[in-house]
Design a protein around this motif. Structure first.
Motif, PDB file in Angstrom:
ATOM      1  N   VAL A 123      -2.333  -5.979   3.763  1.00 33.95           N
ATOM      2  CA  VAL A 123      -2.230  -4.810   4.766  1.00 33.95           C
ATOM      3  C   VAL A 123      -3.657  -4.234   4.380  1.00 33.95           C
ATOM      4  CG1 VAL A 123      -1.759  -2.255   5.033  1.00 33.95           C
ATOM      5  CG2 VAL A 123      -0.027  -4.162   4.747  1.00 33.95           C
ATOM      6  N   SER A 124      -4.460  -3.823   5.576  1.00 32.52           N
ATOM      7  CA  SER A 124      -5.803  -3.309   5.485  1.00 32.52           C
ATOM      8  C   SER A 124      -5.951  -2.317   6.566  1.00 32.52           C
ATOM      9  CB  SER A 124      -6.931  -4.499   5.636  1.00 32.52           C
ATOM     10  OG  SER A 124      -6.732  -5.052   6.789  1.00 32.52           O
ATOM     11  N   VAL A 125      -7.188  -1.493   6.564  1.00 31.17           N
ATOM     12  CA  VAL A 125      -7.443  -0.873   7.530  1.00 31.17           C
ATOM     13  C   VAL A 125      -8.851  -0.987   7.884  1.00 31.17           C
ATOM     14  CG1 VAL A 125      -8.165   1.540   8.081  1.00 31.17           C
ATOM     15  CG2 VAL A 125      -6.261   1.260   6.626  1.00 31.17           C
ATOM     16  N   GLN A 126      -8.991  -1.498   9.310  1.00 34.32           N
ATOM     17  CA  GLN A 126     -10.275  -1.911   9.870  1.00 34.32           C
ATOM     18  C   GLN A 126     -10.408  -1.243  11.124  1.00 34.32           C
ATOM     19  OE1 GLN A 126     -10.408  -6.226   9.826  1.00 34.32           O
ATOM     20  NE2 GLN A 126      -9.241  -6.476   8.102  1.00 34.32           N
ATOM     21  N   ALA A 127     -11.672  -0.857  11.284  1.00 34.18           N
ATOM     22  CA  ALA A 127     -11.953  -0.095  12.778  1.00 34.18           C
ATOM     23  C   ALA A 127     -10.979   0.842  13.295  1.00 34.18           C
ATOM     24  CB  ALA A 127     -12.221  -1.099  13.684  1.00 34.18           C
ATOM     25  N   GLY A 128     -10.520   1.742  12.127  1.00 34.95           N
ATOM     26  CA  GLY A 128      -9.498   2.829  12.479  1.00 34.95           C
ATOM     27  C   GLY A 128      -8.017   2.070  12.688  1.00 34.95           C
ATOM     28  N   ARG A 129      -8.048   1.027  12.667  1.00 39.56           N
ATOM     29  CA  ARG A 129      -6.367   0.372  12.746  1.00 39.56           C
ATOM     30  C   ARG A 129      -5.713  -0.043  11.497  1.00 39.56           C
ATOM     31  NH1 ARG A 129      -5.305   2.684  17.247  1.00 39.56           N
ATOM     32  NH2 ARG A 129      -3.564   1.104  17.665  1.00 39.56           N
ATOM     33  N   LEU A 130      -4.580  -0.002  11.554  1.00 38.70           N
ATOM     34  CA  LEU A 130      -3.653  -0.537  10.142  1.00 38.70           C
ATOM     35  C   LEU A 130      -3.505  -1.712  10.773  1.00 38.70           C
ATOM     36  CD1 LEU A 130      -2.532   0.240   7.780  1.00 38.70           C
ATOM     37  CD2 LEU A 130      -0.576   0.661   8.768  1.00 38.70           C
ATOM     38  N   LEU A 131      -3.755  -2.840   9.949  1.00 36.88           N
ATOM     39  CA  LEU A 131      -3.359  -4.309  10.178  1.00 36.88           C
ATOM     40  C   LEU A 131      -2.601  -4.796   9.158  1.00 36.88           C
ATOM     41  CD1 LEU A 131      -7.053  -5.788  11.133  1.00 36.88           C
ATOM     42  CD2 LEU A 131      -5.321  -4.533  12.662  1.00 36.88           C
ATOM     43  N   HIS A 132      -1.635  -5.735   9.388  1.00 38.63           N
ATOM     44  CA  HIS A 132      -0.687  -6.498   8.514  1.00 38.63           C
ATOM     45  C   HIS A 132      -1.299  -7.724   8.980  1.00 38.63           C
ATOM     46  CE1 HIS A 132       3.351  -7.953   7.316  1.00 38.63           C
ATOM     47  NE2 HIS A 132       2.521  -8.142   6.083  1.00 38.63           N
TER      48      HIS A 132
END
Length: 223
Positions: A123-132
């Motif tokens: 899980v990460s936060v990139q460009a203002g989005r939460l990504l799994h």
């Protein structure tokens, strides 16, 4: 399957459903929803190896319930430090519930939502989005933000929303998105202590108010 076996299975299922419906605590409402979905017809289908949409949804609710129970166990040591922990609490209106409400000895209020996802992707936060992994799961924080806002309105104090990620590794900690703190489940108790220490508290009365105004969800939403 004989008629006798069929009716015996039905009787056992109805008995277990009635007994389990009285359960409260972490994961209780998710587990109850899973039982509602896994009707006798669904169970019989599964007995014969037939997968159903309701059965698949029940699996997801059961996984969510287990995730909430795991989080509750991880948070339990906080009680020895004077924290108040309330699990599976109803909001004053609607059908939403709060997975976990943690209140520090000084009265810092945190609303926690357990997310039990596959450990295959981080899980990460990139460009203002939460990504799994590569999947955008930002929308899965919407419910938590709504719950925190509602609890803040009920108690009349600021509330910190926290997403507890059970399973995936977190890449680029500490993670935060739109005011939501995103923490690993295995270190949940430690991270809550750190968060609470950095915020103003509102006294022990807040814990009593929360327990009174946000009843266990198994009893139904407050009206």
């Amino acid at each position: 399957m004989s008629i006798t076996v069929f009716f015996l299975a039905a009787a056992v299922w109805l008995y277990l459903r009635r007994v389990r419906s009285c359960r409260t605590g972490a994961g209780a409402s998710a587990a109850a929803r899973a039982r509602q979905l896994r009707t006798l017809a669904v169970r019989l289908a599964e007995l014969f190896g037939i997968r159903t949409q309701a059965g698949a949804l029940a699996d997801r609710f059961e996984a969510g319930a287990e995730g909430e129970r795991r989080t509750a166990r991880r948070l339990a040591p906080l009680r020895l430090r004077g924290w108040t922990l309330l699990h599976d609490r109803a909001l004053p209106y609607g059908r939403a519930n709060v997975d976990h409400l943690a209140i520090s000895p000084r009265g810092v209020v945190l609303v926690l939502d357990t997310k039990r996802w596959s450990a295959r992707w981080p899980v990460s936060v990139q460009a203002g989005r939460l990504l799994h992994g590569g999947r955008d799961v930002t929308h899965r924080l919407d419910g938590l933000q709504h719950e925190a806002s509602t609890v803040a309105g009920v108690l009349g104090v600021p509330v910190i929303p926290v997403a507890v990620i059970d399973g995936p590794a977190l890449r680029g900690e500490p993670l935060e998105l739109d005011g939501v703190r995103i923490i690993p489940a295995e270190y949940a108790a430690r991270r809550l202590r750190t968060l609470a220490a950095a915020h103003r508290g509102y006294g022990r009365r807040i814990a009593d108010q929360a327990d009174r105004l946000l009843p266990p969800y198994a009893n139904g939403p407050a009206r």
